[in-house]
Design a protein around this motif. Structure first.
Motif, PDB file in Angstrom:
ATOM      1  N   ASP A   1       0.879  -1.180   0.000  1.00  0.00           N
ATOM      2  CA  ASP A   1       0.000   0.000   0.000  1.00  0.00           C
ATOM      3  C   ASP A   1       0.917   1.231   0.000  1.00  0.00           C
ATOM      4  O   ASP A   1       1.374   1.678   1.048  1.00  0.00           O
ATOM      5  CB  ASP A   1      -0.895  -0.046   1.242  1.00  0.00           C
ATOM      6  CG  ASP A   1      -1.886   1.108   1.292  1.00  0.00           C
ATOM      7  OD1 ASP A   1      -1.815   1.996   0.413  1.00  0.00           O
ATOM      8  OD2 ASP A   1      -2.724   1.135   2.209  1.00  0.00           O
ATOM      9  N   LEU A   2       1.185   1.763  -1.187  1.00  0.00           N
ATOM     10  CA  LEU A   2       2.217   2.790  -1.346  1.00  0.00           C
ATOM     11  C   LEU A   2       1.643   4.202  -1.428  1.00  0.00           C
ATOM     12  O   LEU A   2       0.675   4.454  -2.145  1.00  0.00           O
ATOM     13  CB  LEU A   2       3.032   2.506  -2.616  1.00  0.00           C
ATOM     14  CG  LEU A   2       4.159   3.501  -2.951  1.00  0.00           C
ATOM     15  CD1 LEU A   2       5.276   3.432  -1.914  1.00  0.00           C
ATOM     16  CD2 LEU A   2       4.712   3.232  -4.350  1.00  0.00           C
ATOM     17  N   SER A   3       2.290   5.115  -0.709  1.00  0.00           N
ATOM     18  CA  SER A   3       2.012   6.554  -0.837  1.00  0.00           C
ATOM     19  C   SER A   3       3.326   7.256  -1.165  1.00  0.00           C
ATOM     20  O   SER A   3       4.377   6.878  -0.641  1.00  0.00           O
ATOM     21  CB  SER A   3       1.448   7.125   0.462  1.00  0.00           C
ATOM     22  OG  SER A   3       0.203   6.537   0.775  1.00  0.00           O
ATOM     23  N   ILE A   4       3.252   8.255  -2.030  1.00  0.00           N
ATOM     24  CA  ILE A   4       4.421   9.067  -2.349  1.00  0.00           C
ATOM     25  C   ILE A   4       4.166  10.474  -1.839  1.00  0.00           C
ATOM     26  O   ILE A   4       3.170  11.108  -2.206  1.00  0.00           O
ATOM     27  CB  ILE A   4       4.688   9.125  -3.874  1.00  0.00           C
ATOM     28  CG1 ILE A   4       4.712   7.727  -4.498  1.00  0.00           C
ATOM     29  CG2 ILE A   4       5.986   9.893  -4.154  1.00  0.00           C
ATOM     30  CD1 ILE A   4       5.909   6.894  -4.189  1.00  0.00           C
ATOM     31  N   ALA A   5       5.056  10.993  -0.991  1.00  0.00           N
ATOM     32  CA  ALA A   5       4.986  12.389  -0.550  1.00  0.00           C
ATOM     33  C   ALA A   5       5.962  13.172  -1.419  1.00  0.00           C
ATOM     34  O   ALA A   5       7.159  12.878  -1.446  1.00  0.00           O
ATOM     35  CB  ALA A   5       5.360  12.498   0.916  1.00  0.00           C
ATOM     36  N   HIS A   6       5.452  14.159  -2.164  1.00  0.00           N
ATOM     37  CA  HIS A   6       6.309  14.937  -3.058  1.00  0.00           C
ATOM     38  C   HIS A   6       5.812  16.372  -3.134  1.00  0.00           C
ATOM     39  O   HIS A   6       4.682  16.684  -2.745  1.00  0.00           O
ATOM     40  CB  HIS A   6       6.358  14.296  -4.446  1.00  0.00           C
ATOM     41  CG  HIS A   6       5.038  14.249  -5.152  1.00  0.00           C
ATOM     42  ND1 HIS A   6       4.584  15.276  -5.947  1.00  0.00           N
ATOM     43  CD2 HIS A   6       4.055  13.291  -5.169  1.00  0.00           C
ATOM     44  CE1 HIS A   6       3.392  14.950  -6.440  1.00  0.00           C
ATOM     45  NE2 HIS A   6       3.045  13.769  -5.983  1.00  0.00           N
TER      46      HIS A   6
ATOM     47  N   LYS B   1       8.447  18.949   5.665  1.00  0.00           N
ATOM     48  CA  LYS B   1       7.242  19.042   6.499  1.00  0.00           C
ATOM     49  C   LYS B   1       6.222  18.063   5.917  1.00  0.00           C
ATOM     50  O   LYS B   1       5.772  18.220   4.774  1.00  0.00           O
ATOM     51  CB  LYS B   1       6.707  20.474   6.475  1.00  0.00           C
ATOM     52  CG  LYS B   1       5.791  20.804   7.628  1.00  0.00           C
ATOM     53  CD  LYS B   1       5.461  22.283   7.638  1.00  0.00           C
ATOM     54  CE  LYS B   1       4.454  22.588   8.739  1.00  0.00           C
ATOM     55  NZ  LYS B   1       4.004  23.979   8.688  1.00  0.00           N
ATOM     56  N   ILE B   2       5.906  17.032   6.692  1.00  0.00           N
ATOM     57  CA  ILE B   2       5.022  15.954   6.213  1.00  0.00           C
ATOM     58  C   ILE B   2       3.927  15.741   7.257  1.00  0.00           C
ATOM     59  O   ILE B   2       4.053  16.171   8.410  1.00  0.00           O
ATOM     60  CB  ILE B   2       5.802  14.632   6.032  1.00  0.00           C
ATOM     61  CG1 ILE B   2       7.219  14.898   5.522  1.00  0.00           C
ATOM     62  CG2 ILE B   2       5.094  13.691   5.057  1.00  0.00           C
ATOM     63  CD1 ILE B   2       8.164  13.753   5.740  1.00  0.00           C
ATOM     64  N   GLY B   3       2.874  15.053   6.874  1.00  0.00           N
ATOM     65  CA  GLY B   3       1.782  14.732   7.795  1.00  0.00           C
ATOM     66  C   GLY B   3       2.198  13.661   8.801  1.00  0.00           C
ATOM     67  O   GLY B   3       3.387  13.373   8.987  1.00  0.00           O
TER      68      GLY B   3
ATOM     69  N   LYS C   1       1.084  15.642  -0.006  1.00  0.00           N
ATOM     70  CA  LYS C   1       1.788  16.905  -0.221  1.00  0.00           C
ATOM     71  C   LYS C   1       3.012  16.990   0.679  1.00  0.00           C
ATOM     72  O   LYS C   1       2.915  16.760   1.888  1.00  0.00           O
ATOM     73  CB  LYS C   1       0.848  18.088   0.056  1.00  0.00           C
ATOM     74  CG  LYS C   1       1.447  19.450  -0.281  1.00  0.00           C
ATOM     75  CD  LYS C   1       1.651  19.613  -1.772  1.00  0.00           C
ATOM     76  CE  LYS C   1       2.247  20.966  -2.119  1.00  0.00           C
ATOM     77  NZ  LYS C   1       2.624  21.066  -3.537  1.00  0.00           N
ATOM     78  N   LEU C   2       4.156  17.307   0.082  1.00  0.00           N
ATOM     79  CA  LEU C   2       5.393  17.498   0.832  1.00  0.00           C
ATOM     80  C   LEU C   2       5.775  18.981   0.756  1.00  0.00           C
ATOM     81  O   LEU C   2       5.812  19.564  -0.325  1.00  0.00           O
ATOM     82  CB  LEU C   2       6.516  16.646   0.218  1.00  0.00           C
ATOM     83  CG  LEU C   2       7.900  16.768   0.845  1.00  0.00           C
ATOM     84  CD1 LEU C   2       7.917  16.152   2.244  1.00  0.00           C
ATOM     85  CD2 LEU C   2       8.955  16.085  -0.033  1.00  0.00           C
ATOM     86  N   ILE C   3       6.028  19.569   1.913  1.00  0.00           N
ATOM     87  CA  ILE C   3       6.494  20.957   1.935  1.00  0.00           C
ATOM     88  C   ILE C   3       7.983  20.951   2.268  1.00  0.00           C
ATOM     89  O   ILE C   3       8.410  20.352   3.269  1.00  0.00           O
ATOM     90  CB  ILE C   3       5.705  21.795   2.959  1.00  0.00           C
ATOM     91  CG1 ILE C   3       4.228  21.879   2.539  1.00  0.00           C
ATOM     92  CG2 ILE C   3       6.288  23.198   3.100  1.00  0.00           C
ATOM     93  CD1 ILE C   3       3.293  22.439   3.590  1.00  0.00           C
ATOM     94  N   ILE C   4       8.775  21.571   1.402  1.00  0.00           N
ATOM     95  CA  ILE C   4      10.229  21.584   1.582  1.00  0.00           C
ATOM     96  C   ILE C   4      10.649  22.955   2.095  1.00  0.00           C
ATOM     97  O   ILE C   4      10.376  23.981   1.467  1.00  0.00           O
ATOM     98  CB  ILE C   4      10.954  21.265   0.260  1.00  0.00           C
ATOM     99  CG1 ILE C   4      10.505  19.898  -0.272  1.00  0.00           C
ATOM    100  CG2 ILE C   4      12.459  21.299   0.441  1.00  0.00           C
ATOM    101  CD1 ILE C   4      11.023  19.558  -1.658  1.00  0.00           C
ATOM    102  N   GLN C   5      11.303  22.966   3.248  1.00  0.00           N
ATOM    103  CA  GLN C   5      11.789  24.214   3.836  1.00  0.00           C
ATOM    104  C   GLN C   5      13.315  24.238   3.796  1.00  0.00           C
ATOM    105  O   GLN C   5      13.960  23.270   4.202  1.00  0.00           O
ATOM    106  CB  GLN C   5      11.300  24.345   5.283  1.00  0.00           C
ATOM    107  CG  GLN C   5       9.783  24.400   5.404  1.00  0.00           C
ATOM    108  CD  GLN C   5       9.312  24.444   6.844  1.00  0.00           C
ATOM    109  OE1 GLN C   5      10.040  24.092   7.771  1.00  0.00           O
ATOM    110  NE2 GLN C   5       8.066  24.885   7.043  1.00  0.00           N
TER     111      GLN C   5
END
Length: 344
Positions: A29-34, A61-63, A48-52
Motif C-alpha cells: 500500500d504505497l504513498s508518495i509524498a512529493h 514538512k510531512i503529515g 503533499k510534501l512541503i520543503i523548507q
C-alpha cells in the motif's frame, strides 16, 4: 494478511519513476509524498510534501508518519529529518534510498566530503538502505555496516513495449539529456563537426533536451550551416515521441554525464559513449568498453575516433544488441522491484 503501508518521500515525482512506483504499489500500500503537482491515474496515493530550506540544509514538512509501517527518505545527508529520525524510536521501519555517496554536477562520484561521516551515522541508525548501484553496498560493508540492511535497486527506467530491436535502422548519432555546460555538449558538436570534414556522408546527429546551452547550440548550427546534419529536437519525455528517434539511433554520446539516460538508451538497444570521469550516480558502471558502449579519453580527437567505429554496421549492431541484452537481463524493472522491496 496485513498489506504494508509504505510512505516514500521524494522532492519531485519524476515522470520516469511513475511506472516503477506503480509496480511497487501492486505489492504494498504505497504513498508518495512529493512537492510537485499531483499526477493523475497512479496506482499509488500521493501526499503533499512541503520543503523548507534552512541554509545549506533541508527540512521536510510531512503529515502524520505513525499511520505507516515503513517510511523511506531520500539519502540526502543535508535533510534535517534524517538526523531527527536517527535520535528517536519509531513504530515504523525507517529506510533511506539514493546514490549513497557524494555525486553531483560539481562533485565526482564518491568524492570525499565531511558529509561522509553523517552518511555512515545514518546507515547505522536507519533500519535499511537502498542504493542505485552495488558500489556503496561494498564500500559500507567494508566500513562495518551490516550487508543484510542494504540492498541495490539499480537505477533504471521502464521499457517501451512498442520498441522492437529488429526495427533499428542505425541512421543517426544521439544525445539525450538536459543541455548544461557540465555535460560538455560542445565537445560532442565539435567532434561531430570534425567527422563531417572527414566524411560528409556521416550519420546525422540528433539532440534531445533543453537547458542553458540550447540557444548556443542552435546558433552554432546556423553559423556553420549544419541544419541538415544536426537536428535539435528540444525536450521530449513521451516514449511515443522518443520511439522513432530511438529506432534510428546508432549510439548515444554524452561527453560529461552518464546518468539514467544510460539505461534509457540501453532499453532502446542504443549503446552509450562517455568518459571514465563523467558525472554519474553509478549508472556509468553499466558501460562495458567496446561491448555495450565506449569510454574515450576526454579529448575531441579521441571522441572523433570512437564515433568513426560506428561507420562499421556490424560493430554498431553488435554494440546495440549487447546494450539491449544488458538492460533485459540486468536492469529491467523486475530487478529494480526486487532490490527495492528486499528490506521492506
Amino acid at each position: 494478511m496485513h498489506t504494508k503501508k509504505v510512505l516514500f518521500i521524494s522532492d519531485k515525482l519524476e515522470h520516469y519513476r511513475t511506472p516503477l512506483f506503480n509496480l511497487i504499489a501492486d505489492k504494498v500500500d504505497l504513498s508518495i509524498a512529493h512537492a510537485d503537482q499531483p499526477q493523475p491515474n497512479t496506482l499509488f496515493k500521493q501526499e503533499k510534501l512541503i520543503i523548507q530550506h534552512k541554509g545549506p540544509f533541508i527540512y521536510y514538512k510531512i503529515g502524520n508518519l505513525d499511520k505507516y509501517d515503513v517510511v523511506i527518505y531520500p539519502f540526502n545527508a543535508r535533510v534535517i529529518n534524517l538526523f531527527l529520525e536517527s535520535l528517536k524510536k519509531t513504530n515504523y521501519k525507517k529506510g533511506i534510498f539514493g546514490i549513497g555517496v557524494s555525486a553531483s554536477y560539481t562533485k565526482s562520484y564518491d568524492q570525499k566530503t565531511l558529509l561522509d561521516y553523517l552518511r555512515v551515522f545514518y546507515l547505522k541508525k536507519f533500519d535499511f538502505s537502498i542504493f542505485y548501484e552495488n558500489y556503496p553496498l561494498i564500500k559500507y560493508k567494508a566500513l562495518g555496516i551490516d550487508s543484510s540492511k542494504m540492498s541495490v535497486a539499480y537505477n533504471t527506467v521502464a521499457e517501451n513495449s512498442d520498441f522492437h530491436i529488429q526495427n533499428k535502422t542505425f541512421e543517426s548519432f544521439l544525445f539525450i539529456g538536459s543541455l548544461y555546460k557540465q555535460k560538455k555538449i560542445f565537445t560532442l558538436i565539435e567532434a561531430y563537426h570534425q567527422l563531417l570534414k572527414l566524411d560528409e556522408n556521416i550519420l546525422k546527429l540528433e539532440i534531445i533536451g533543453d537547458g542553458d546551452e540550447f540557444y548556443n547550440i542552435k546558433n552554432y548550427i546556423t553559423e556553420h550551416y549544419l541544419e541538415k546534419n544536426i537536428i535539435l529536437h528540444g525536450n521530449i519525455t513521451s516514449d511515443k515521441e522518443l520511439l522513432p528517434i530511438m529506432q534510428r539511433s546508432v549510439v548515444c554520446i554524452s561527453p560529461g554525464q552518464a546518468g539514467l539516460s544510460v539505461q534509457k538508451c540501453f532499453s532502446y538497444g542504443t549503446g552509450f559513449i562517455t568518459t571514465k570521469d563523467a558525472i554519474t550516480g553509478g549508472e556509468a558502471f553499466s558501460i562495458i568498453n567496446n561491448v555495450n558502449g565506449n569510454f574515450y579519453n576526454g579529448t575531441t580527437e579521441d571522441l572523433t575516433k570512437v564515433m568513426l567505429l560506428y561507420r562499421d554496421e556490424n560493430y554498431a549492431k553488435n554494440v546495440s544488441n549487447n546494450a539491449y541484452l544488458f538492460y533485459k537481463h540486468y536492469r529491467n524493472t523486475d530487478v529494480w522491484l526486487k532490490g527495492f522491496l528486499e528490506n521492506i
